[in-house]
Scaffold this motif. Structure first.
Motif, PDB file in Angstrom:
ATOM      1  N   VAL A  98     -66.841  32.522 -99.602  1.00 29.00           N
ATOM      2  CA  VAL A  98     -67.038  32.007-100.955  1.00 29.00           C
ATOM      3  C   VAL A  98     -65.904  32.501-101.857  1.00 29.00           C
ATOM      4  O   VAL A  98     -65.346  31.740-102.651  1.00 29.00           O
ATOM      5  CB  VAL A  98     -68.408  32.481-101.492  1.00 29.00           C
ATOM      6  CG1 VAL A  98     -68.607  32.035-102.938  1.00 29.00           C
ATOM      7  CG2 VAL A  98     -69.538  31.961-100.610  1.00 29.00           C
ATOM      8  N   GLU A  99     -65.508  33.776-101.689  1.00 34.16           N
ATOM      9  CA  GLU A  99     -64.474  34.364-102.536  1.00 34.16           C
ATOM     10  C   GLU A  99     -63.132  33.645-102.361  1.00 34.16           C
ATOM     11  O   GLU A  99     -62.477  33.283-103.342  1.00 34.16           O
ATOM     12  CB  GLU A  99     -64.268  35.854-102.213  1.00 34.16           C
ATOM     13  CG  GLU A  99     -65.444  36.746-102.553  1.00 34.16           C
ATOM     14  CD  GLU A  99     -66.437  36.875-101.411  1.00 34.16           C
ATOM     15  OE1 GLU A  99     -66.544  35.938-100.587  1.00 34.16           O
ATOM     16  OE2 GLU A  99     -67.120  37.905-101.338  1.00 34.16           O
ATOM     17  N   ASP A 100     -62.737  33.425-101.091  1.00 26.99           N
ATOM     18  CA  ASP A 100     -61.459  32.758-100.850  1.00 26.99           C
ATOM     19  C   ASP A 100     -61.509  31.316-101.339  1.00 26.99           C
ATOM     20  O   ASP A 100     -60.513  30.796-101.852  1.00 26.99           O
ATOM     21  CB  ASP A 100     -61.099  32.814 -99.362  1.00 26.99           C
ATOM     22  CG  ASP A 100     -60.737  34.221 -98.914  1.00 26.99           C
ATOM     23  OD1 ASP A 100     -60.119  34.952 -99.720  1.00 26.99           O
ATOM     24  OD2 ASP A 100     -61.073  34.595 -97.777  1.00 26.99           O
ATOM     25  N   ALA A 101     -62.665  30.661-101.152  1.00 22.22           N
ATOM     26  CA  ALA A 101     -62.796  29.272-101.604  1.00 22.22           C
ATOM     27  C   ALA A 101     -62.645  29.200-103.123  1.00 22.22           C
ATOM     28  O   ALA A 101     -61.936  28.338-103.652  1.00 22.22           O
ATOM     29  CB  ALA A 101     -64.144  28.705-101.165  1.00 22.22           C
ATOM     30  N   GLN A 102     -63.294  30.133-103.804  1.00 25.67           N
ATOM     31  CA  GLN A 102     -63.221  30.136-105.270  1.00 25.67           C
ATOM     32  C   GLN A 102     -61.800  30.406-105.747  1.00 25.67           C
ATOM     33  O   GLN A 102     -61.299  29.743-106.652  1.00 25.67           O
ATOM     34  CB  GLN A 102     -64.184  31.178-105.848  1.00 25.67           C
ATOM     35  CG  GLN A 102     -65.598  30.630-105.940  1.00 25.67           C
ATOM     36  CD  GLN A 102     -66.620  31.699-106.310  1.00 25.67           C
ATOM     37  OE1 GLN A 102     -66.292  32.885-106.375  1.00 25.67           O
ATOM     38  NE2 GLN A 102     -67.854  31.274-106.534  1.00 25.67           N
ATOM     39  N   ALA A 103     -61.150  31.375-105.091  1.00 28.54           N
ATOM     40  CA  ALA A 103     -59.793  31.736-105.517  1.00 28.54           C
ATOM     41  C   ALA A 103     -58.837  30.554-105.411  1.00 28.54           C
ATOM     42  O   ALA A 103     -57.910  30.416-106.198  1.00 28.54           O
ATOM     43  CB  ALA A 103     -59.288  32.907-104.680  1.00 28.54           C
ATOM     44  N   LEU A 104     -59.077  29.692-104.411  1.00 35.56           N
ATOM     45  CA  LEU A 104     -58.177  28.559-104.210  1.00 35.56           C
ATOM     46  C   LEU A 104     -58.747  27.248-104.745  1.00 35.56           C
ATOM     47  O   LEU A 104     -58.138  26.186-104.598  1.00 35.56           O
ATOM     48  CB  LEU A 104     -57.865  28.404-102.716  1.00 35.56           C
ATOM     49  CG  LEU A 104     -57.005  29.525-102.113  1.00 35.56           C
ATOM     50  CD1 LEU A 104     -57.113  29.554-100.604  1.00 35.56           C
ATOM     51  CD2 LEU A 104     -55.556  29.389-102.539  1.00 35.56           C
ATOM     52  N   GLY A 105     -59.931  27.329-105.323  1.00 36.93           N
ATOM     53  CA  GLY A 105     -60.554  26.118-105.877  1.00 36.93           C
ATOM     54  C   GLY A 105     -60.963  25.123-104.801  1.00 36.93           C
ATOM     55  O   GLY A 105     -60.852  23.909-104.971  1.00 36.93           O
ATOM     56  N   ILE A 106     -61.419  25.647-103.668  1.00 32.67           N
ATOM     57  CA  ILE A 106     -61.807  24.770-102.552  1.00 32.67           C
ATOM     58  C   ILE A 106     -63.325  24.562-102.571  1.00 32.67           C
ATOM     59  O   ILE A 106     -64.087  25.523-102.654  1.00 32.67           O
ATOM     60  CB  ILE A 106     -61.375  25.393-101.203  1.00 32.67           C
ATOM     61  CG1 ILE A 106     -59.848  25.425-101.103  1.00 32.67           C
ATOM     62  CG2 ILE A 106     -61.984  24.631-100.032  1.00 32.67           C
ATOM     63  CD1 ILE A 106     -59.326  26.304 -99.989  1.00 32.67           C
ATOM     64  N   ALA A 107     -63.732  23.300-102.470  1.00 32.27           N
ATOM     65  CA  ALA A 107     -65.159  22.990-102.442  1.00 32.27           C
ATOM     66  C   ALA A 107     -65.642  22.879-101.001  1.00 32.27           C
ATOM     67  O   ALA A 107     -64.857  22.574-100.097  1.00 32.27           O
ATOM     68  CB  ALA A 107     -65.410  21.675-103.172  1.00 32.27           C
TER      69      ALA A 107
END
Lengths: 537, 365
Positions: free
Chosen positions: A453-462
């Motif tokens: 979740v953290e990496d997805a949020q950092a890169l704006g990935i859904a």
């Protein structure tokens, strides 16, 4: 495995490290759950908060590749707090002082720093292992698929010897073997240094025994090349003729581009298989094999249990049993092999040549089911548990002082994440089988990359968004599965689908492999993930 | 609980059993069959169906054999007129809401309810008023592996216990009350959205036709097929399978109840992943590459060849390489999926015939 799968249900304590059992060995996991529901304690160690963690009394989410530091930290506490089995160590082991000196360098605070597992958790695990005995150590490829694979395994052996957990029900060191007959392929001597039954080719007596039995003057006595050495020997011409039987190397070895180049360099390549796959296009000759259900024989499972495999139909077209293909080839070199069926091969050759399988015969298996080796005679019941009474094959168990070293390919600024790979429940390896069995593609039509979740949020990935995963070898476009089970900094993918195969990304450089076993680092590859920007039309 | 064996009399026969055994277990251990729907030897008894009611001397009520412990000196009658009458009544009650479409039912010939009705001489339920109580649940067949027909469910709960104990998921359970009772995944969720992993253990546990394998539909009746025990072709656990085979086709697969190590348990691949062997994609003839140029190219084609031609070519090329460059210039990788006898033969070929130890497989991967 030194012990059996059924013991998971009645063991006092299970220590599972690097095993995604509910997906990779689902039926074994059912016994583990039975145990947990009836009082078995469970310690789970894994970089991913995978399903087993849901049932764990203690879950340690360690960093990829920190296993040795973590295990040394546990052993540090066991020795420091006097929780180890002194009697077992004295009577059945040697080299304890070297181990004690080495693990003294790994106090829990240092082990915590390297592994990311909190210091107190390491102490709690050590105390649980020190007070609840015996415990079974269970592991899978999360332990072996590193450049430190062999050292990881030896660390687990250290731990179980230190605890005196060897040779007893509910104890032991238990690797869960991946394929249905990978144990059997080892048992049968499909290894460069051993004949069937773990008899070494460079032992003159055994070498002579096999030469005599097979009716030849001599046999080569120098251990041969391992898979990676054979494949890498093709471009240089060291190896010129290569015979691949039932392995889809292009899809399953790391670095698809590299493996393709190697196979393309082969002067002559034979591929013997049941389907066309990623590897067959490189062949000079393709030989059609009989599949499961089309021949009589045996498989050996992870518990060393030799069980019957039976025929229900003829192979399609002109496909032939694999042993027939080898026998016919030998004939063209002037050798007339006597055995003409799986039963004749097992009863008249294998069980005669191998003391460990001497008491296992087709008629016996047909009467009573699978038998666990060693089984030295036909009145022997088989051996569910190895090293009974602390007796090791070499005499005393030898502790190894082992230092932690990092995985070969470390994350850096350019490739900041670690990719681990493996198998998912619904498919199997390169999908040659599950991809052709009705229902499986429907259940899982494509692969995804599990990210935190953290990496997805950092890169704006859904969740569900198609992203790019890149390594030094290549890149794949793949759907992101944003999962709370993933730790920050880690990506997880399978190798089930051609286009999104993680092996496009992994390193095929033997320098990143385990130096002794040449096992590739399937669990540790530096990658980066990128959002694929939508093109403005 | 004592440790010495318990002695009792069942149907006039003196039997001994281990302490702690139920009447049902003791009867089974002594080869006496007590009819039941909800009892399964691998699952905890629930006493749900009441079909196993037996008469025990000095007990005013009939007792369920599956949940009543056997005690010293018990005198049991499994088929006394009182027990049979009660059993008949119970089955007639169950049949109130069970469709009698045995002609088309996948479980025809392997249905415990059908067997019971036959043994008890029941043609149809005398309590059934036309159409009034038969349920009308929609067929749940959206998943690719098995079909759930809750109209045929007898609420024995074996599927619930199998999912819970043999699979460890508890994806399904009883829902609602009374005549509306049914077994389902959590309310409002489809099976595909539940914890179900499609191992099909529930299907194997179902005594009737409420749960059936999708691929088995229309493939063959039990009396037309033979059972062949084999070992699973997927992971290293080595589960024992019973293949139910008609002609050369696998109709369905069940876990061998007394097979080790799985004791009847299977996963989704072991139970449903068998049909790849029938794929039209199978390679059926030896193939030889026809090079378009001097070097290998992706544009090259393969032509069919006879075994003699293919193996003559393989042998001559290997011989040529060995003669020119020595035996270390050949290498082989064996298969970790195929039978032991194949790997043995391949290493024998490399060592004995090619004089090379360059033989390996994916053991360390």
């Amino acid at each position: 495995m030194t012990n059996t799968v059924g013991e998971f249900a009645k063991a006092k304590l299970l220590f599972c490290i690097g095993t995604n059992m509910t997906e990779a060995h689902p039926v074994a996991a059912t016994y583990l759950k039975n145990g947990v529901n009836t009082g078995t304690k469970l310690i789970v160690v894994d970089p991913r908060r995978q399903e087993l963690a849901d049932y764990a009394d203690i879950f340690a989410q360690l960093r990829v590749g920190s296993d040795i530091a973590f295990l040394n930290g546990i052993m540090n506490v066991l020795i420091r707090e006097d929780l180890y089995d002194k009697r077992f160590v004295e009577e059945h082991c040697e080299n304890f002082d070297a181990l004690a000196a080495k693990v003294a360098e790994y106090p829990p605070e240092r082990a915590a720093e390297i592994s990311g597992v909190p210091e107190q958790t390491i102490i709690d695990i050590a105390r649980m292992l020190g007070t609840i005995k015996p415990a079974m150590v269970i592991y899978t490829l999360g332990i072996t698929e590193h450049n430190t694979g062999k050292r990881n395994v030896m660390s687990l052996a250290n731990l179980q010897m230190l605890l005196g957990n060897m040779g007893v029900e509910g104890g032991g060191v238990n690797p869960m073997r991946g394929q249905n007959n990978v144990q059997g392929a080892c048992d049968m001597g499909a290894m460069p240094n051993m004949y069937c039954g773990y008899q070494k080719v460079d032992n003159p007596e055994l070498n002579g025994k096999f030469a005599k039995f097979w009716g030849v003057d001599s046999l080569p006595d120098k251990p041969g090349l391992k898979i990676a050495e054979i494949v890498n020997g093709l471009p240089s011409g060291k190896v010129k003729a290569f015979w691949i039987f039932g392995e889809n190397l292009v899809a399953t070895e790391p670095d698809i581009k590299h493996v393709s180049h190697c196979l393309n360099s082969a002067e002559f390549l034979v591929v013997q298989d049941i389907f066309q796959n990623e590897t067959t296009p490189f062949a000079d000759v393709i030989l059609p094999s009989a599949a499961w259900c089309e021949d009589e024989g045996t498989f050996t499972n992870t518990e060393r249990r030799v069980s019957r495999v039976r025929k229900i139909k003829e192979a399609p077209g002109e496909a032939k049993p694999n042993w027939w293909i080898f026998k016919e080839t030998a004939k063209r070199f002037g050798h007339d092999w006597p055995s003409d069926s799986g039963q004749e091969l097992w009863d008249n050759e294998i069980s005669v040549l191998c003391p460990a399988f001497a008491g296992i015969k087709f008629a016996r298996m047909d009467a009573i089911g699978g038998i666990q080796w060693p089984c030295p005679s036909e009145d022997h019941p088989g051996t569910p548990i190895l090293h009974k009474d602390g007796k090791f094959s070499r005499g005393k168990g030898n502790f190894q002082a082992i230092d932690w070293i990092p995985d070969a390919e470390q994350p850096d600024e350019e490739y900041p994440l670690v990719l681990s790979t493996g198998r998912r429940l619904v498919h199997y390896h390169s999908r040659t089988q599950t991809g052709r069995a009705i229902g499986f593609n429907e259940r899982m039509p494509e692969e995804c990359a599990d990210i935190s979740v953290e990496d997805a949020q950092a890169l704006g990935i859904a969740d569900g968004e198609t992203i790019r995963v890149k390594s030094r070898r290549g890149e794949v476009a793949i759907k992101a599965n944003v999962s709370k089970r993933m730790p920050k900094g880690m990506v997880w993918m399978s190798f089930h689908f051609r286009d999104t195969n993680a092996n496009h990304l992994l390193s095929g450089d033997v320098k990143t492999f385990d130096p002794d076993t040449l096992t590739p680092s399937y669990k540790a590859c530096a990658v980066k993930i990128e959002k694929i920007e939508k093109q403005v039309v | 609980m004592g440790t010495s064996p318990v002695t009792a009399i069942i149907n006039g026969k003196t039997i001994t059993a281990q302490p702690g055994m139920t009447i049902m277990q003791a009867a089974q251990a002594n080869g006496i069959k007590i009819p039941s729907l909800c009892f399964h030897p691998a699952l905890a008894s629930s006493g749900a169906c009441r079909v196993c009611l037996v008469e025990v001397e000095k007990n005013p009520k009939l007792l369920p054999a599956c949940t009543t412990p056997l005690t010293e000196g018990m005198v049991i009658s499994t088929h006394s007129s009182k027990a049979v009458a009660a059993r008949k009544f119970v089955v007639e009650m169950i049949l109130i809401r069970h469709p009698l479409d045995c002609f088309s039912c996948e479980s025809n010939g392997r249905c415990d309810l059908q067997d019971l009705a036959y043994e008890l001489g029941i043609e149809k339920s005398p309590f059934q008023e036309k159409g009034s109580v038969c349920t009308d649940y929609a067929l749940d067949d959206t998943n690719p592996f098995y079909i759930r027909d809750m109209n045929k469910c007898v609420l024995c709960g074996r599927c619930v216990r199998a999912c819970d104990w043999q699979s460890g998921y508890h994806a399904i359970d009883f829902q609602f009350r009374g005549i509306k009772t049914t077994i389902n995944p959590p309310v409002g969720r489809k099976l595909e959205e539940s914890d179900c992993v499609f191992c099909g253990q529930c299907v194997q546990a179902c005594p009737v036709g409420a749960l059936t394998e999708k691929k088995a539909v229309g493939q063959g009746r039990p009396w037309q097929s033979r059972t062949v025990r084999t070992t699973c072709a997927y992971c290293g656990v080595g589960c024992q399978l019973d293949l139910h085979v008609k002609g050369d086709k696998i109709v369905r697969v069940t876990g061998t109840e007394d097979g080790m190590p799985n004791k009847g348990r299977l996963c989704v691949k072991g139970r449903f992943g068998y049909d790849f062997i029938y794929s039209d994609d199978r390679i059926t003839r030896p193939l030889i590459r026809v090079r378009k140029g001097e070097h290998k190219s992706p544009d090259d084609e393969f032509r069919e060849a006879s075994w003699d031609e293919a193996l003559d070519l393989v042998s001559s090329r290997f011989r040529e390489v060995i003669e020119k460059h020595g035996p270390d210039a050949v290498g082989g990788v064996s298969c970790a999926r195929s039978i032991n006898e194949d790997s043995y033969s391949m290493q024998k070929l490399f060592r004995m015939v090619f004089k090379s130890n360059n033989i390996d497989h994916c053991a360390r991967v």
